[in-house]
Design a protein around this motif. Structure first.
Motif, PDB file in Angstrom:
ATOM      1  N   VAL A   1      -4.069   4.269  -2.545  1.00  0.00           N
ATOM      2  CA  VAL A   1      -4.868   3.601  -3.583  1.00  0.00           C
ATOM      3  C   VAL A   1      -5.399   2.302  -2.969  1.00  0.00           C
ATOM      4  CG1 VAL A   1      -4.926   2.731  -5.941  1.00  0.00           C
ATOM      5  CG2 VAL A   1      -3.278   4.518  -5.317  1.00  0.00           C
ATOM      6  N   PRO A   2      -6.639   2.309  -2.461  1.00  0.00           N
ATOM      7  CA  PRO A   2      -7.196   1.118  -1.807  1.00  0.00           C
ATOM      8  C   PRO A   2      -7.267  -0.077  -2.750  1.00  0.00           C
ATOM      9  CG  PRO A   2      -8.586   3.065  -1.445  1.00  0.00           C
ATOM     10  CD  PRO A   2      -7.585   3.428  -2.489  1.00  0.00           C
TER      11      PRO A   2
ATOM     12  N   GLU B   1      -9.708  -1.955  -3.514  1.00  0.00           N
ATOM     13  CA  GLU B   1     -10.888  -1.950  -4.389  1.00  0.00           C
ATOM     14  C   GLU B   1     -10.633  -1.112  -5.634  1.00  0.00           C
ATOM     15  OE1 GLU B   1     -11.818   0.046  -0.954  1.00  0.00           O
ATOM     16  OE2 GLU B   1     -10.557  -1.727  -0.690  1.00  0.00           O
ATOM     17  N   ARG B   2      -9.951   0.011  -5.449  1.00  0.00           N
ATOM     18  CA  ARG B   2      -9.665   0.881  -6.596  1.00  0.00           C
ATOM     19  C   ARG B   2      -8.675   0.208  -7.548  1.00  0.00           C
ATOM     20  NH1 ARG B   2      -6.780   6.730  -6.049  1.00  0.00           N
ATOM     21  NH2 ARG B   2      -6.264   7.027  -8.244  1.00  0.00           N
ATOM     22  N   ARG B   3      -7.717  -0.512  -6.994  1.00  0.00           N
ATOM     23  CA  ARG B   3      -6.755  -1.234  -7.835  1.00  0.00           C
ATOM     24  C   ARG B   3      -7.488  -2.303  -8.654  1.00  0.00           C
ATOM     25  NH1 ARG B   3      -2.489  -3.223  -3.572  1.00  0.00           N
ATOM     26  NH2 ARG B   3      -3.147  -1.730  -1.989  1.00  0.00           N
TER      27      ARG B   3
ATOM     28  N   TYR C   1      -3.112  10.201  -1.091  1.00  0.00           N
ATOM     29  CA  TYR C   1      -2.591   9.526  -2.281  1.00  0.00           C
ATOM     30  C   TYR C   1      -2.729   8.004  -2.211  1.00  0.00           C
ATOM     31  CZ  TYR C   1      -0.623  14.034  -3.480  1.00  0.00           C
ATOM     32  OH  TYR C   1      -0.474  15.362  -3.809  1.00  0.00           O
TER      33      TYR C   1
ATOM     34  N   GLU D   1       0.831  -1.202   0.000  1.00  0.00           N
ATOM     35  CA  GLU D   1       0.000   0.000   0.000  1.00  0.00           C
ATOM     36  C   GLU D   1       0.868   1.256   0.000  1.00  0.00           C
ATOM     37  OE1 GLU D   1      -2.454   0.147   3.581  1.00  0.00           O
ATOM     38  OE2 GLU D   1      -1.095  -1.264   4.529  1.00  0.00           O
TER      39      GLU D   1
ATOM     40  N   LEU E   1      -3.216   1.270 -13.399  1.00  0.00           N
ATOM     41  CA  LEU E   1      -3.375   2.588 -12.769  1.00  0.00           C
ATOM     42  C   LEU E   1      -2.491   3.658 -13.407  1.00  0.00           C
ATOM     43  CD1 LEU E   1      -3.453   1.379  -9.078  1.00  0.00           C
ATOM     44  CD2 LEU E   1      -5.279   2.712 -10.148  1.00  0.00           C
TER      45      LEU E   1
ATOM     46  N   GLU F   1      -1.729  -4.311 -11.585  1.00  0.00           N
ATOM     47  CA  GLU F   1      -2.369  -3.154 -10.948  1.00  0.00           C
ATOM     48  C   GLU F   1      -1.604  -1.867 -11.240  1.00  0.00           C
ATOM     49  OE1 GLU F   1      -4.112  -5.810  -7.201  1.00  0.00           O
ATOM     50  OE2 GLU F   1      -2.429  -4.439  -6.894  1.00  0.00           O
TER      51      GLU F   1
ATOM     52  N   ALA G   1     -10.641  -2.379  -9.488  1.00  0.00           N
ATOM     53  CA  ALA G   1     -11.509  -1.740 -10.486  1.00  0.00           C
ATOM     54  C   ALA G   1     -10.702  -1.304 -11.704  1.00  0.00           C
ATOM     55  CB  ALA G   1     -12.221  -0.539  -9.863  1.00  0.00           C
ATOM     56  N   ALA G   2      -9.487  -0.788 -11.468  1.00  0.00           N
ATOM     57  CA  ALA G   2      -8.629  -0.354 -12.579  1.00  0.00           C
ATOM     58  C   ALA G   2      -8.221  -1.542 -13.448  1.00  0.00           C
ATOM     59  CB  ALA G   2      -7.387   0.354 -12.029  1.00  0.00           C
TER      60      ALA G   2
ATOM     61  N   ASN H   1       1.732   7.010  -6.806  1.00  0.00           N
ATOM     62  CA  ASN H   1       0.623   7.921  -7.103  1.00  0.00           C
ATOM     63  C   ASN H   1       1.014   9.369  -6.851  1.00  0.00           C
ATOM     64  OD1 ASN H   1      -1.978   8.656  -7.873  1.00  0.00           O
ATOM     65  ND2 ASN H   1      -2.807   8.411  -5.816  1.00  0.00           N
TER      66      ASN H   1
END
Length: 383
Positions: free
Chosen positions: A307-308, A310-312, A305, A28, A68, A64, A314-315, A35
């Motif tokens: 990036v959880p 879930e966001r990874r 900044y 993380e 991103l 990931e 989704a990307a 980011n």
């Protein structure tokens, strides 16, 4: 001369190489650091990331990162540290010499193998790179910072032959002895004797934090052997820390320091520190508490900044959908091109009759050739 200037003007900008090392426990931190670098760089397309990983999620992590940031930067190379020839055997030898109590994890020592990990970066020993720990948030423009360093230290000069190790943000709160972990006078005297005996100049060493530096890759081409020699000679029997003394004592002859606020430290243990984004190049959670820890006083700065997972995910899902859509488009274009090509081939055969072709197309041989050519260009562009 005018033509040369024009050519240089239009030449692609040299990349800014950024090296990050990470194990599975601090992924993380890796994503937040990358980011922040990308978000605050005026020209992220000039960034080339080199990521060394020790993780069971290497493929997932690489996918990931690409989903991103791959479309925003020049390149992202992800390497499995265990795949680098020699590093594991080297680490085992060093661990045996140090003993279990003194051995930190492999990733602390992996920084000595950057040249082995990333051959493209090491292809020219004058290539510069920025190294960062992944418990950092970067507010400054990494690209501008790299260009400033290039201007100050000409990589084509004589110093480039032996290399340069540039300490970013001199740690003036510590003495050289404190940076080496030498607390008692007895240990300090032992260290001075060690330096005298083995040709080290402690007066040319400077206190620094190893979580942020810039180096010419050439200085790291033979550093594993130098580091192992220092361990064999007993340097870490004197010093309290692990990799910091090894870096200071193996690179002292090529080290320079800059008193910039690019590496502002102590956010991992010291309370009440200010964060001035306009003046600080980065903040560093060196210490036991990290930015991703919910109870850290400066956790909010990390969350900006972060990036959880879930966001990874989704990307990655979005990238896979795009790839699948593009694949279908290309497949359809290829099929259409093949059909037209077949029509043209049949029409060109001796004794063929254009009237025998698919009348619904209503094409002549010339228009069929033209259509096939255009379709071929479309397919090539899609691929």
């Amino acid at each position: 001369m005018h033509t040369l200037e024009k050519t240089l003007e239009n030449a692609p900008a040299p990349p800014t190489h950024v090296v990050l090392l990470c194990d599975e426990n601090i992924e993380e931190g890796l994503f937040a650091t990358v980011n922040s670098i990308v978000a605050n760089c005026a020209s992220p397309r000039d960034l080339h990331f080199h990521v060394g990983l020790e993780s069971s999620r290497i493929r997932e992590c690489a996918e990931e990162l690409d989903a991103l940031f791959g479309g925003k930067v020049r390149a992202i190379d992800v390497v499995d540290v265990h795949s680098v020839p020699g590093i594991v055997l080297w680490y085992r030898r060093v661990s045996t010499m140090l003993g279990v109590k003194r051995t930190s994890n492999l990733m602390n020592y992996a920084r000595f193998f950057v040249a082995d990990m990333f051959p493209s970066l090491a292809a020219d020993p004058r290539n510069t790179y920025v190294f960062l720990d992944v418990d950092k948030i970067v507010y400054g423009d990494m690209r501008a910072h790299d260009l400033e360093l290039r201007a100050r230290y000409d990589t084509g000069s004589e110093t480039a032959t032996s290399g340069q190790f540039l300490v970013v943000g001199r740690d003036e709160s510590r003495t050289v002895f404190q940076s080496l972990g030498l607390q008692s006078w007895r240990d300090r005297v032992r260290f001075l004797i060690f330096c005298k005996r083995h040709g080290l100049d402690h007066r040319r060493m400077c206190p620094f934090n190893a979580g942020y530096y810039v180096a010419t890759i050439g200085v790291f081409c033979d550093i594993p052997a130098r580091v192992e020699r220092l361990v064999r000679l007993g340097l870490l029997d004197i010093c309290a820390f692990n990799t910091q003394p090894l870096m200071m004592c193996s690179l002292w002859s090529v080290t320079r320091s800059e008193q910039w606020t690019w590496n502002v430290v102590n956010y991992g243990w010291k309370p009440g520190l200010a964060i001035d984004r306009a003046r600080m190049g980065s903040i560093h959670w060196n210490g036991p508490s990290k930015g991703w820890d919910a109870d850290n006083e400066y956790h909010w700065a990390f969350l900006e900044y972060a990036v959880p997972a879930e966001r990874r995910a989704a990307a990655v899902a979005a990238r896979r959908r795009d790839v699948a859509t593009n694949a279908r488009t290309v497949a359809a274009a290829v099929a259409a091109a093949r059909r037209l090509s077949e029509d043209v081939r049949r029409a060109a055969e001796p004794g063929s009759n254009l009237a025998g072709m698919d009348q619904s197309r209503d094409v002549t041989l010339e228009s069929a050739v033209e259509a096939a050519d255009h379709n071929s260009f479309d397919v090539a562009a899609a691929c």
